[in-house]
Design an enzyme around this catalytic site. Structure first.
Site, short mmCIF file in Angstrom:
data_model
loop_
_atom_site.label_atom_id
_atom_site.label_comp_id
_atom_site.label_asym_id
_atom_site.label_seq_id
_atom_site.Cartn_x
_atom_site.Cartn_y
_atom_site.Cartn_z
N HIS A 102 -37.11 -33.80 -14.37
CA HIS A 102 -37.16 -32.33 -14.29
C HIS A 102 -37.85 -31.81 -13.05
CE1 HIS A 102 -41.19 -33.02 -15.84
NE2 HIS A 102 -41.50 -31.78 -15.55
N1 UDP Z 1 -41.33 -35.02 -24.24
C1 UDP Z 1 -40.85 -34.64 -25.47
N2 UDP Z 1 -39.50 -34.49 -25.64
C2 UDP Z 1 -38.62 -34.70 -24.64
C3 UDP Z 1 -39.11 -35.10 -23.37
C4 UDP Z 1 -40.48 -35.24 -23.20
O1 UDP Z 1 -41.63 -34.44 -26.39
O2 UDP Z 1 -37.42 -34.53 -24.86
C5 UDP Z 1 -42.80 -35.14 -24.04
C6 UDP Z 1 -43.30 -36.46 -23.51
O3 UDP Z 1 -43.59 -37.34 -24.57
C7 UDP Z 1 -44.55 -36.05 -22.77
C8 UDP Z 1 -44.27 -34.64 -22.32
O4 UDP Z 1 -43.15 -34.18 -23.06
O5 UDP Z 1 -45.66 -36.01 -23.64
C9 UDP Z 1 -43.98 -34.59 -20.85
O6 UDP Z 1 -43.59 -33.32 -20.50
P1 UDP Z 1 -42.95 -32.99 -19.11
O7 UDP Z 1 -42.34 -34.20 -18.55
O8 UDP Z 1 -42.10 -31.79 -19.33
O9 UDP Z 1 -44.17 -32.48 -18.23
P2 UDP Z 1 -45.23 -33.24 -17.31
O10 UDP Z 1 -45.96 -34.22 -18.15
O11 UDP Z 1 -44.48 -33.87 -16.19
O12 UDP Z 1 -46.11 -32.15 -16.83
#
Ligand code: UDP
Length: 408
Positions: free
Chosen positions: A217
């Protein structure tokens, strides 16, 4: 009033004097245990940065969290400046009418930046959870958000000694740093479904055979048509099927760039809730992701991960052997294939501890935030607390000092 009792609670305390500001899926996941730990002291502010219900309401419900005390509308999908400005104005009105003693923010989102600024401008103490991460990549909005919040914070809750050392190197006093571990450890333990329920989820989405789980993303992977197309092709060419729960941003880009046919060679799913994601991750042969949180979760799940990014602010996952950092491009496929072929890797990772702590981060953060809020409340009424009410000073634990020195 007896000397040992706290000053009387103001009417504001009915909604909690420790505001917790959050606006994205990962913030809900990582702050849920902190909000629950704060109990009636928590005042939840939802900034609306993730306006898609698949990434927000569903997660609030899933973690059994109270409805937010303030919901900010109209920030989703706007530019960074407008988004942060709208959030600060809304929180400024709330904090002016009823100033919290402390405001907890997490990570590196626009909501984190806005929450810390709104708190600081109204004189509330800023508590930064997951403080001290640094990628040194100024092209990443998240890096700027982290550094800005670092300047504003009164208490830095660093997940690892290395994060604490980053802050010390920037001139932050060690007394304002606490090494707590990362709340992601307890989030994984709490959300992980039973083995039976996990098997059902895996059967539904992946069938019986091996698979790779991917998430994408970040702008560096999704905003350029050629790069996104190449990534989808690299994934489709792997020797096992690839499951891709689609972030709304990525889905929109795939449609806008006319890449639906390429993406159709992967098993695309709508975003899944946290227990489902962990079920899929725990049974995957390999993960491929540009997510921050996933880099941490694989260390608890003991899974290998290809991190598709130009840089990472989480070198601990790489150094421990869980994550391999690969720039977007042709190395993604070859690295993934090499990891899939390494028969000894699963046993090696199973025996490697997570660098993100022992699952007590939330309890430590709650205790530290309450201690800070109580100190602000005492000073607001011009009194000093009785000695038995004073928590050992933050950052003075010998273990913290030794660990930070070793990481510096
Ligand atoms: N996650 C989720 N469902 C999904 C994809 C990711 O629950 O379909 C969770 C994943 O386990 C992690 C978090 O979302 O805890 C990560 O979010 P994201 O990648 O959007 O943000 P980042 O961590 O990069 O800020």
């Amino acid at each position: 009033m007896p000397a040992a009792s706290l000053p009387r609670r103001r009417s504001s305390d009915q909604v909690g004097d420790v505001a917790v500001v959050l606006g994205t899926r990962p913030e809900i996941i990582k702050l849920a245990s902190v909000i629950r730990g704060l109990g009636r002291r928590a005042r939840v502010v939802w900034t609306g940065q993730h306006f898609d219900a698949e990434l927000s309401d569903r997660f609030f419900d899933g973690f059994g969290l109270p409805r937010p005390h303030l919901r900010i509308d109209g920030v989703g999908g706007t530019g960074r400046g407008a988004q942060i400005g709208t959030m600060i104005s809304a929180m400024d009105r709330l904090f002016a009418a009823d100033t919290p003693h402390a405001v907890v923010v997490q990570g590196d989102t626009n909501s984190t930046s806005a929450g810390a600024q709104a708190a600081h401008y109204r004189g509330a103490a800023v508590v930064h959870v997951e403080a001290g991460l640094r990628s040194r990549d100024r092209a990443m909005p998240e890096e700027i958000n982290r550094q800005l919040v670092g300047v504003l914070s009164d208490l830095h809750c660093a997940a690892t000694p290395r994060n604490a050392a980053n802050l010390v190197a920037e001139g932050v006093s060690p007394e304002r740093i606490e090494v707590t571990g990362n709340t992601v450890v307890e989030a994984v333990r709490e959300s992980m479904p039973t083995p039976g329920a996990a098997r059902t989820v895996v059967r539904r989405h992946a069938g019986a055979g091996p698979y790779v789980l991917a998430t994408l993303h970040r702008p560096e992977n999704t905003d350029d048509r050629g790069r996104l197309a190449q990534l989808l092709d690299e994934l489709a060419a792997l020797p096992v099927p690839v499951l891709l729960p689609l972030h709304p941003r990525t889905r929109a880009r795939i449609e806008a760039f006319g890449l639906s046919a390429s993406a159709g060679r992967l098993r695309m799913l709508p975003p899944v809730d946290h227990p489902e994601f962990l079920a899929l991750a725990s049974q995957a042969r390999l993960l491929v992701s540009d997510s921050g949180g996933v880099q941490e979760e694989v260390t608890v799940l003991k899974k290998p991960l290809v991190v598709v990014r130009n840089s990472t602010e989480r070198p601990e996952s790489v150094d421990a052997g869980f994550a391999t950092l690969v720039r977007p491009g042709p190395l993604v496929g070859s690295t993934a294939r090499a990891l899939l072929a390494d028969a000894r890797l699963p046993a090696r990772l199973a025996a490697t501890p997570s660098p993100y702590g022992d699952g007590t981060a939330a309890a430590q953060i709650v205790a530290a935030a309450i201690s800070l809020a109580d100190a602000r409340r005492w000073s607001a009424v011009g009194r000093v607390p009785a000695p038995q009410q004073v928590r050992p000073p933050v950052g003075r634990r010998a273990s913290d000092r030794a660990a930070v020195a070793a990481a510096a």
